[in-house]
Enzyme design. Sequence first.
Site, PDB file in Angstrom:
ATOM      1  N   ARG A 186       0.853  -1.179   0.000  1.00 59.47           N
ATOM      2  CA  ARG A 186       0.000   0.000   0.000  1.00 59.47           C
ATOM      3  C   ARG A 186       0.893   1.235   0.000  1.00 59.47           C
ATOM      4  NH1 ARG A 186      -3.447  -2.962  -1.476  1.00 59.47           N
ATOM      5  NH2 ARG A 186      -5.492  -3.348  -0.526  1.00 59.47           N
ATOM      6  N   GLU A 233      -2.786   7.665  -4.809  1.00 58.32           N
ATOM      7  CA  GLU A 233      -3.017   7.195  -6.182  1.00 58.32           C
ATOM      8  C   GLU A 233      -4.514   7.292  -6.520  1.00 58.32           C
ATOM      9  OE1 GLU A 233      -3.512   2.425  -5.673  1.00 58.32           O
ATOM     10  OE2 GLU A 233      -1.491   3.174  -5.213  1.00 58.32           O
ATOM     11  N   HIS A 268      -0.812   0.091  -9.832  1.00 64.00           N
ATOM     12  CA  HIS A 268      -1.492  -0.815  -8.901  1.00 64.00           C
ATOM     13  C   HIS A 268      -2.072  -2.021  -9.641  1.00 64.00           C
ATOM     14  CE1 HIS A 268      -3.658  -0.813  -4.744  1.00 64.00           C
ATOM     15  NE2 HIS A 268      -3.320  -2.042  -5.112  1.00 64.00           N
TER      16      HIS A 268
END
Length: 313
Positions: free
Chosen positions: A232, A261, A279
């Site tokens: 994360r 993000e 991601h």
Amino acid sequence: MAIPLLVLIELAPEALAQLTGAGFALHLATTRAAREATIKAQGAQISAVLTNGSTGLAAAEMVAMAQLEIICAMGAGFEQIDVHAAQARGVVVTHGPGTNDASVADHAMTLLMSAARGIPQADAAVRRGEWNGARQPRPMISGKRLGILGLGNIGQQIARRGAQGFDMAVAYHNRLPVEGCHYRYCPTLVELAQWCDFLVVATPGGTGTRHLIDASVLRALGPEGFLINIARGSVVDTQALIAALQRKEMAGAALDVVEGEPDIPTELKALNNVILTPHIAGRSPEAVAATLRLVLDNLAAHFAGQPVLTPVP
């Protein structure tokens, strides 16, 4: 009658079709504005929510959904879901442990190798016609030291890939040593960073791990060390990382996740010693299919009056 399902994350058309085919009436709200508007207009009818760890679901949103029975998080993470508020309201919360572990571990090693060997930079240089300029010596991976922050399922898969695939020495840092684990345990994160050549972040997100990777850890990693984050973005102090990369206090970084993000700091994007991916570590077709299958199975079990398969503890 179709069960109202609020979908807060982007899904492929095939996945949406599977949810519809399973008997759910979908309410798609993948932007903040759409989310607020949909909850305000349709919240009273919503029985289930599909989200993920970083998108989450807040207590105030649950209050607006009086008929809410279950929240499903795609993937293992659930840090932004207010689990205590859900449990207080009798709402079941599930997640997807194990569904994308291999995919995330694969991506971690991909980023590690790409950062060490400078693959994106070399590719870009060749395309610019800078053949000789791209032929700079880059570090090997084999035989180097691999440090892992968070030796859970994903961390252990990364460790096996490093140790068995590249003959790397492996060490890790957790709050407590993992029972029966033969890898070296470092009681502090600074000690782990001082020891390793590559530091991979594989710990859960949330308030308990926020900014564990700070300026002191990055200094300990040193000018030949690389940071890889597939966990994360919140685990890494982004401003401290930018400063360390700008000053060449570390060799480089490869990030699949970044704080805030998809909005990425301009200073980070401008650096040529960082690799960024959007991601996608857990978004292989195999992992996506397994994750969706578990969501469907949990939803089916719940609305059939049976225990769900993977409740959040």
